[in-house]
Design a protein around this motif. Structure first.
Motif, mmCIF file in Angstrom:
data_model
loop_
_atom_site.group_PDB
_atom_site.id
_atom_site.type_symbol
_atom_site.label_atom_id
_atom_site.label_comp_id
_atom_site.label_asym_id
_atom_site.label_seq_id
_atom_site.Cartn_x
_atom_site.Cartn_y
_atom_site.Cartn_z
ATOM 1 N N ILE A 66 0.833 -1.210 0.000
ATOM 2 C CA ILE A 66 0.000 0.000 0.000
ATOM 3 C C ILE A 66 0.864 1.255 0.000
ATOM 4 N N VAL A 67 1.808 1.336 0.903
ATOM 5 C CA VAL A 67 2.628 2.531 1.057
ATOM 6 C C VAL A 67 3.795 2.447 0.070
ATOM 7 N N THR A 68 3.561 2.985 -1.094
ATOM 8 C CA THR A 68 4.573 3.019 -2.144
ATOM 9 C C THR A 68 5.078 4.450 -2.283
ATOM 10 N N TYR A 69 6.064 4.668 -3.121
ATOM 11 C CA TYR A 69 6.565 6.030 -3.322
ATOM 12 C C TYR A 69 5.479 6.931 -3.911
ATOM 13 N N LYS A 70 4.580 6.376 -4.723
ATOM 14 C CA LYS A 70 3.484 7.182 -5.282
ATOM 15 C C LYS A 70 2.509 7.604 -4.191
ATOM 16 N N TRP A 71 2.168 6.675 -3.293
ATOM 17 C CA TRP A 71 1.250 6.985 -2.196
ATOM 18 C C TRP A 71 1.858 8.042 -1.281
ATOM 19 N N GLY A 73 4.095 10.253 -2.049
ATOM 20 C CA GLY A 73 4.106 11.523 -2.763
ATOM 21 C C GLY A 73 2.765 12.226 -2.725
ATOM 22 N N LYS A 74 1.676 11.476 -2.914
ATOM 23 C CA LYS A 74 0.343 12.072 -2.872
ATOM 24 C C LYS A 74 0.010 12.605 -1.485
ATOM 25 N N GLN A 75 0.402 11.875 -0.460
ATOM 26 C CA GLN A 75 0.044 12.242 0.902
ATOM 27 C C GLN A 75 0.846 13.431 1.422
ATOM 28 N N PHE A 76 2.102 13.541 1.023
ATOM 29 C CA PHE A 76 2.973 14.529 1.625
ATOM 30 C C PHE A 76 3.512 15.579 0.649
ATOM 31 N N MET A 77 2.970 15.645 -0.561
ATOM 32 C CA MET A 77 3.469 16.571 -1.562
ATOM 33 C C MET A 77 3.372 18.017 -1.098
ATOM 34 N N SER A 78 2.236 18.426 -0.556
ATOM 35 C CA SER A 78 2.076 19.828 -0.149
ATOM 36 C C SER A 78 3.022 20.185 0.992
ATOM 37 N N GLU A 79 3.259 19.250 1.916
ATOM 38 C CA GLU A 79 4.174 19.505 3.015
ATOM 39 C C GLU A 79 5.614 19.584 2.532
ATOM 40 N N ILE A 80 5.973 18.759 1.563
ATOM 41 C CA ILE A 80 7.322 18.773 1.030
ATOM 42 C C ILE A 80 7.561 20.077 0.277
ATOM 43 N N ILE A 81 6.568 20.530 -0.457
ATOM 44 C CA ILE A 81 6.712 21.789 -1.218
ATOM 45 C C ILE A 81 6.877 22.976 -0.283
ATOM 46 N N LYS A 82 6.146 22.977 0.846
ATOM 47 C CA LYS A 82 6.262 24.088 1.808
ATOM 48 C C LYS A 82 7.652 24.120 2.390
#
Length: 82
Positions: A66-71, A73-82
């Motif tokens: 379930i927890v793949t690099y795509k998952w 990325g979707k879950q934490f993309m906004s936090e990583i960008i900030k």
């Protein structure tokens, strides 16, 4: 529940499984279905038709499928960008 794409439903189910400690997998056309969803042609959406909410399985905290690099990325993309 209504979804615009099957991927939206899979994403929601994956999030639920991770949050609650369930190991899930997606199979088509199995004899024992816990969830059945299909397209509604008039509304152009994907609907859950039936759901077995009472399922007695043990919790498993192995999320390799379930927890793949795509998952992540979707879950934490906004936090990583900030």
């Amino acid at each position: 529940m209504r979804f615009y794409y099957p991927a939206e439903l899979k994403n929601m189910l994956s999030n639920y499984a991770v949050a609650n400690g369930y190991d899930i997998w997606f199979e088509k056309n199995v004899s024992q279905r816990l969830l059945w969803a299909s397209w509604m042609t008039k509304e152009k959406t994907f609907h859950i038709k039936s759901l077995v909410s009472e399922y007695n399985c043990s919790r498993v905290f192995k999320f390799g499928s379930i927890v793949t690099y795509k998952w992540l990325g979707k879950q934490f993309m906004s936090e990583i960008i900030k």
